[in-house]
Write an enzyme that holds these catalytic residues in place. Structure first.
Site, PDB file in Angstrom:
ATOM      1  N   LYS A  90      -3.621  -5.379  -4.779  1.00 44.69           N
ATOM      2  CA  LYS A  90      -4.644  -4.954  -5.752  1.00 44.69           C
ATOM      3  C   LYS A  90      -5.673  -6.040  -6.059  1.00 44.69           C
ATOM      4  CE  LYS A  90      -2.548  -1.073  -8.068  1.00 44.69           C
ATOM      5  NZ  LYS A  90      -1.179  -0.963  -7.496  1.00 44.69           N
ATOM      6  N   GLU A 112      -8.639   1.298 -16.206  1.00 44.54           N
ATOM      7  CA  GLU A 112      -7.509   2.116 -16.633  1.00 44.54           C
ATOM      8  C   GLU A 112      -6.297   1.632 -15.852  1.00 44.54           C
ATOM      9  OE1 GLU A 112      -9.512   3.153 -14.171  1.00 44.54           O
ATOM     10  OE2 GLU A 112      -7.946   3.450 -12.669  1.00 44.54           O
ATOM     11  N   SER A 378       2.841  -3.598   0.776  1.00 47.61           N
ATOM     12  CA  SER A 378       1.776  -3.693  -0.231  1.00 47.61           C
ATOM     13  C   SER A 378       2.084  -4.634  -1.394  1.00 47.61           C
ATOM     14  CB  SER A 378       1.452  -2.300  -0.766  1.00 47.61           C
ATOM     15  OG  SER A 378       2.611  -1.672  -1.268  1.00 47.61           O
TER      16      SER A 378
HETATM   17  C1  LIG Z   1      -0.620   0.143  -7.027  1.00 44.21           C
HETATM   18  C2  LIG Z   1       0.257  -0.083  -5.884  1.00 44.21           C
HETATM   19  C3  LIG Z   1       0.315   0.828  -4.804  1.00 44.21           C
HETATM   20  C4  LIG Z   1      -0.429   2.132  -4.800  1.00 44.21           C
HETATM   21  O1  LIG Z   1      -1.816   2.028  -4.840  1.00 44.21           O
HETATM   22  P1  LIG Z   1      -2.725   2.341  -3.569  1.00 44.21           P
HETATM   23  O2  LIG Z   1      -4.093   2.384  -4.120  1.00 44.21           O
HETATM   24  O3  LIG Z   1      -2.277   3.630  -2.994  1.00 44.21           O
HETATM   25  O4  LIG Z   1      -2.521   1.226  -2.616  1.00 44.21           O
HETATM   26  C5  LIG Z   1       1.102   0.514  -3.718  1.00 44.21           C
HETATM   27  N1  LIG Z   1       1.840  -0.615  -3.684  1.00 44.21           N
HETATM   28  C6  LIG Z   1       1.836  -1.503  -4.708  1.00 44.21           C
HETATM   29  C7  LIG Z   1       2.673  -2.723  -4.590  1.00 44.21           C
HETATM   30  C8  LIG Z   1       1.049  -1.271  -5.827  1.00 44.21           C
HETATM   31  O5  LIG Z   1       1.059  -2.152  -6.839  1.00 44.21           O
END
Ligand SMILES: *Cc1c(COP(=O)(O)O)cnc(C)c1O
Length: 396
Positions: A90, A112, A378
């Protein structure tokens, strides 16, 4: 920066657009008019790339997962977004947007947040840039995500509870939009995923595209080819997936896999499987697939993973799914948890619950021994420890 081929006038095919109250028209038009020129300028790129390197810690490694590869009899590479500052992808987006807000002369940042992850990433860059930060968060979410609320406050942000409706993410979004309407000139709305009115989805995808930009040379170094056979990513709104797919969207040799959260299962009402169950409509200012009832009212989604229980999906992903340009997998809570425990034991990497949904695709699809598979990891799982511990107790 290169635009996605399918993107034209704010739309990916029939998905996207900017369906916003008239009072927001000037703000969104200002952004649409200026963002690409600013982002493409040498000045911006220099500052963006420097911060990604020196502050975020990029490039993130591409790790060959040896034991996982042996288990599944294929070649698995993990793109390590978990190693970014603040623990997930993020921050790539919030760094990009905060620089843009500054170039646009904005003084006040609003955002948000659902689980608080985007709120923390926004509060972080506001502290870094000395900008005022207001984060809207549902009252219910404030209660269940206390550590992230504390982080945001320590970072200097003001957390404003959304007390209407179900007191969760969609209500926080409504409040943020209301704030934006009331502060049209000095305020920048920093959206956390590839969602919202155009140009946000494409703009956020461009900021996250650093993921696949790095992947290309890292794969080339490791395999001799910059093109993998498969890329797997989880999708809440879809920003980490958009980043992991971006530079391969026009490459027919790569199969893109979307892992969405089906919670307790797609045949229950405890689910967030928008790709399978969503229908065409408007959410957060854009035309896309969303979970809605016959009256167009949003149905509260459910997933064990706070980052994936968004009732919509970004317009790029709706387009990919609708045109069968990506393979869609619906992953239950249970399947994600199993994948999380497996990778932690085998690779010594504790993944975020969101990322575990992408890892669970390994049990859903058979990959060939000579193929290369990149999984976008992610985020890291420290924030999900309480859930994992609870689960372990039940297994013991
Ligand atoms: C917020 C988040 C997501 C989901 O958000 P996307 O916009 O779909 O990437 C996925 N993995 C993690 C670790 C997150 O914090």
């Amino acid at each position: 920066m290169k635009k996605i081929t399918a993107y034209e006038n704010g739309f990916y095919g029939k998905f996207g657009g900017a369906y916003i109250p008239e009072l927001l028209y000037a703000n969104v038009a200002e952004l649409e008019k200026n963002y690409q020129t600013i982002i493409d300028s040498d000045d911006f790129q220099k500052e963006f790339k420097e911060l990604l390197k020196d502050y975020v810690g990029r490039p993130t490694p591409l790790t060959y997962a040896k034991r996982l590869s042996a288990q599944y009899n294929t070649n698995i590479y993990l793109k390590r977004e978990d190693l970014n500052h603040t623990g997930a992808h993020k921050i790539n987006n919030t760094i990009g947007q905060i620089l843009l807000a500054k170039k646009l002369g904005k003084k006040r940042i609003i955002a948000e947040t659902g689980a608080g992850q985007h709120g923390v990433a926004t509060a972080t860059v506001c502290a870094l840039m000395d900008l005022e930060c207001f984060v809207y968060m549902g009252e219910v979410d404030i209660a269940r995500q206390a550590p992230n609320v504390s982080r945001m406050k320590m970072l200097g942000a003001t957390v404003i509870p959304a007390t209407s409706g179900s007191k969760t993410l969609k209500d926080a979004t409504n409040e943020a939009i209301r704030d934006w309407i009331n502060h049209p000139t000095d305020t920048y709305y920093l959206i956390g995923s590839v969602v919202g009115p155009a140009p946000y989805p494409e703009m956020v995808a461009q900021f996250q595209s650093i993921i696949s930009e790095e992947m290309k040379w890292q794969l080339k170094e490791k395999t001799g080819s910059e093109t993998p056979d498969h890329i797997i990513a989880c999708v809440g709104g879809g920003s980490n997936a958009a980043g992991a797919f971006y530079h391969y969207l026009d490459n027919n040799n790569v199969t893109l896999h979307i892992a969405e959260a089906s919670g307790m299962g797609i045949d229950t009402n405890q689910t967030a499987a928008t790709g399978v169950l969503g229908t065409f409509g408007i959410i957060h200012g854009s035309k896309t697939l969303l979970m809605q009832d016959d009256n167009g009212q949003i149905i509260e989604p459910y997933s064990i993973s706070a980052g994936l229980d968004y009732p919509g999906i970004g317009p790029l992903h709706a387009y990919l799914i609708d045109n069968k340009l990506a393979t869609l997998h619906s992953i239950t809570d249970k399947e994600a948890l199993t994948a999380a425990f497996n990778i932690t034991k085998r690779e010594g990497i504790l993944p975020a619950l969101e990322s575990s949904h992408a890892l669970a695709v390994l049990d859903k699809h058979t990959f060939k021994p000579n193929e290369s598979v990149v999984i976008n990891l992610s985020g890291r799982g420290d924030k999900d420890l309480a859930t994992y511990i609870e689960r372990m107790k039940r297994i013991d």
